[in-house]
Design a protein around this motif. Structure first.
Motif, PDB file in Angstrom:
ATOM      1  N   GLU A 103       1.249  -1.415   0.059  1.00  0.00           N
ATOM      2  CA  GLU A 103       0.301  -0.299   0.209  1.00  0.00           C
ATOM      3  C   GLU A 103       1.097   1.322  -0.072  1.00  0.00           C
ATOM      4  N   THR A 104       0.584   1.901  -0.685  1.00  0.00           N
ATOM      5  CA  THR A 104       0.763   3.726  -0.764  1.00  0.00           C
ATOM      6  C   THR A 104       0.119   4.759  -0.602  1.00  0.00           C
ATOM      7  N   PHE A 105       0.465   5.713   0.256  1.00  0.00           N
ATOM      8  CA  PHE A 105      -0.705   6.371   0.306  1.00  0.00           C
ATOM      9  C   PHE A 105      -0.094   8.011   0.045  1.00  0.00           C
ATOM     10  N   GLU A 106      -0.639   8.739   0.051  1.00  0.00           N
ATOM     11  CA  GLU A 106       0.027  10.627  -0.924  1.00  0.00           C
ATOM     12  C   GLU A 106      -0.602  11.358   0.596  1.00  0.00           C
ATOM     13  N   MET A 107      -0.585  12.225   1.191  1.00  0.00           N
ATOM     14  CA  MET A 107      -0.932  12.867   2.308  1.00  0.00           C
ATOM     15  C   MET A 107      -0.739  14.037   1.443  1.00  0.00           C
ATOM     16  N   SER A 108      -1.511  15.256   2.191  1.00  0.00           N
ATOM     17  CA  SER A 108      -0.846  16.626   1.851  1.00  0.00           C
ATOM     18  C   SER A 108      -0.178  16.740   3.118  1.00  0.00           C
ATOM     19  N   CYS A 109       0.735  17.957   3.352  1.00  0.00           N
ATOM     20  CA  CYS A 109       0.766  18.402   4.268  1.00  0.00           C
ATOM     21  C   CYS A 109       0.312  19.050   5.639  1.00  0.00           C
ATOM     22  N   GLU A 110      -0.648  19.557   5.295  1.00  0.00           N
ATOM     23  CA  GLU A 110      -1.561  20.330   5.563  1.00  0.00           C
ATOM     24  C   GLU A 110      -2.829  19.115   6.650  1.00  0.00           C
ATOM     25  N   TYR A 111      -2.874  18.077   5.570  1.00  0.00           N
ATOM     26  CA  TYR A 111      -3.652  17.047   6.048  1.00  0.00           C
ATOM     27  C   TYR A 111      -2.568  16.489   8.084  1.00  0.00           C
ATOM     28  N   LEU A 112      -1.231  16.143   7.039  1.00  0.00           N
ATOM     29  CA  LEU A 112      -0.312  15.968   8.116  1.00  0.00           C
ATOM     30  C   LEU A 112       0.035  17.070   9.433  1.00  0.00           C
ATOM     31  N   ARG A 113       0.361  17.961   8.996  1.00  0.00           N
ATOM     32  CA  ARG A 113      -0.348  18.880   9.959  1.00  0.00           C
ATOM     33  C   ARG A 113      -1.680  19.085  10.889  1.00  0.00           C
ATOM     34  N   VAL A 114      -2.776  19.587  10.483  1.00  0.00           N
ATOM     35  CA  VAL A 114      -3.968  19.267  11.131  1.00  0.00           C
ATOM     36  C   VAL A 114      -3.782  17.954  12.509  1.00  0.00           C
ATOM     37  N   TYR A 115      -3.264  17.262  11.760  1.00  0.00           N
ATOM     38  CA  TYR A 115      -3.474  15.272  12.477  1.00  0.00           C
ATOM     39  C   TYR A 115      -2.451  14.939  13.507  1.00  0.00           C
ATOM     40  N   SER A 116      -1.977  16.382  12.978  1.00  0.00           N
ATOM     41  CA  SER A 116      -0.362  15.461  13.993  1.00  0.00           C
ATOM     42  C   SER A 116      -0.371  15.617  15.896  1.00  0.00           C
ATOM     43  N   GLN A 117       0.401  14.613  16.052  1.00  0.00           N
ATOM     44  CA  GLN A 117       0.015  13.954  17.343  1.00  0.00           C
ATOM     45  C   GLN A 117       0.794  15.170  18.286  1.00  0.00           C
ATOM     46  N   SER A 118       1.248  16.168  18.139  1.00  0.00           N
ATOM     47  CA  SER A 118       1.209  17.042  19.544  1.00  0.00           C
ATOM     48  C   SER A 118       0.669  17.782  20.363  1.00  0.00           C
ATOM     49  N   ALA A 119       1.137  17.716  21.525  1.00  0.00           N
ATOM     50  CA  ALA A 119       0.163  19.109  22.143  1.00  0.00           C
ATOM     51  C   ALA A 119      -0.341  19.595  22.005  1.00  0.00           C
ATOM     52  N   GLU A 120       0.292  20.890  21.421  1.00  0.00           N
ATOM     53  CA  GLU A 120      -0.283  21.351  21.264  1.00  0.00           C
ATOM     54  C   GLU A 120      -1.827  21.353  19.741  1.00  0.00           C
ATOM     55  N   VAL A 121      -1.632  20.233  19.596  1.00  0.00           N
ATOM     56  CA  VAL A 121      -2.821  20.026  18.511  1.00  0.00           C
ATOM     57  C   VAL A 121      -4.127  19.560  19.154  1.00  0.00           C
ATOM     58  N   THR A 122      -2.634  18.086  20.428  1.00  0.00           N
ATOM     59  CA  THR A 122      -4.480  16.801  20.757  1.00  0.00           C
ATOM     60  C   THR A 122      -4.542  17.324  22.092  1.00  0.00           C
ATOM     61  N   GLY A 123      -4.035  19.043  22.865  1.00  0.00           N
ATOM     62  CA  GLY A 123      -4.165  18.954  24.231  1.00  0.00           C
ATOM     63  C   GLY A 123      -3.521  18.297  25.048  1.00  0.00           C
ATOM     64  N   HIS A 124      -3.732  17.688  26.462  1.00  0.00           N
ATOM     65  CA  HIS A 124      -3.688  16.837  27.691  1.00  0.00           C
ATOM     66  C   HIS A 124      -4.406  16.195  27.860  1.00  0.00           C
ATOM     67  N   GLY A 125      -5.341  15.896  27.619  1.00  0.00           N
ATOM     68  CA  GLY A 125      -6.457  15.039  26.904  1.00  0.00           C
ATOM     69  C   GLY A 125      -7.503  15.289  26.746  1.00  0.00           C
ATOM     70  N   PRO A 126      -8.421  14.385  26.493  1.00  0.00           N
ATOM     71  CA  PRO A 126     -10.041  14.507  25.822  1.00  0.00           C
ATOM     72  C   PRO A 126     -10.285  16.224  25.594  1.00  0.00           C
ATOM     73  N   GLY A 127     -10.785  16.218  24.791  1.00  0.00           N
ATOM     74  CA  GLY A 127     -11.637  18.297  24.733  1.00  0.00           C
ATOM     75  C   GLY A 127     -10.634  18.707  24.572  1.00  0.00           C
ATOM     76  N   GLN A 128      -9.296  18.564  25.511  1.00  0.00           N
ATOM     77  CA  GLN A 128      -8.440  19.695  24.949  1.00  0.00           C
ATOM     78  C   GLN A 128      -7.943  20.037  23.555  1.00  0.00           C
ATOM     79  N   GLU A 129      -8.476  19.236  22.462  1.00  0.00           N
ATOM     80  CA  GLU A 129      -7.969  19.829  21.209  1.00  0.00           C
ATOM     81  C   GLU A 129      -8.067  20.713  20.459  1.00  0.00           C
TER      82      GLU A 129
END
Length: 127
Positions: free
Chosen positions: A24-50
Motif C-alpha cells: 500500500e502507498t498513501f499520498e497525504m498533503s502536508c496540511e492533512y499531516l499538520r492538522v492531525y499532528s499528535q503533538s500537545a499543541e494540537v491534541t491537548g493534554h487530554g480529551p476535549g482539549q484539542e
C-alpha cells in the motif's frame, strides 16, 4: 502492522508519499499531516482539549528526521515540529484519510471557519 519502505516528500505539491511493505502507498498533503499532528499543541493534554488547526493550506514540510526504528518527526515550515509520526500512525492516517479529512472539514464548518474545499462545495451546491 505494515512497515514503511519509502517516504518521498514532494515539496512542490506539498505532499508526503508513504509506501508500506504490504504494497500500500498513501499520498497525504502536508496540511492533512499538520492538522492531525499528535503533538500537545494540537491534541491537548487530554480529551476535549484539542485545538482546531486553521489556515494550514499552504504549510509544507522542510525536513523529516528519523526517530529510532519506529517514527519520524516532520518539520513543518510554520515552525511546528513537536509531533512524532509513528509507522502505525502514518499507516492509520493514510488508510483513513478520506474519513479523517471529512471530519476535519466538518469541524471547520461547525466552527464557522472557511477552507478552499468548503468554499468549492458551497459553490457546487448553489449551482
Amino acid at each position: 502492522m505494515p512497515y514503511p519502505t519509502e517516504l518521498k516528500l514532494h515539496q512542490k505539491s506539498r505532499k508526503l508519499e508513504v509506501s508500506f511493505d504490504n504494497g500500500e502507498t498513501f499520498e497525504m498533503s502536508c496540511e492533512y499531516l499538520r492538522v492531525y499532528s499528535q503533538s500537545a499543541e494540537v491534541t491537548g493534554h487530554g480529551p476535549g482539549q484539542e485545538t482546531l488547526q486553521l489556515n494550514k493550506q499552504h504549510v509544507n514540510i522542510d525536513a523529516i528526521t528519523p526517530v529510532g526504528n519506529y517514527a519520524v518527526k516532520l518539520h513543518f515550515d510554520d515552525g511546528h515540529d513537536t509531533g512524532l509520526y509513528t509507522w502505525e500512525r502514518l499507516y492509520d492516517l493514510g488508510k483513513n484519510q478520506p474519513k479523517y479529512w471529512m471530519d476535519y472539514l466538518r469541524k471547520l464548518l461547525r466552527g464557522g471557519h472557511s477552507h478552499p474545499e468548503l468554499d468549492a462545495l458551497k459553490a457546487q451546491q448553489t449551482h
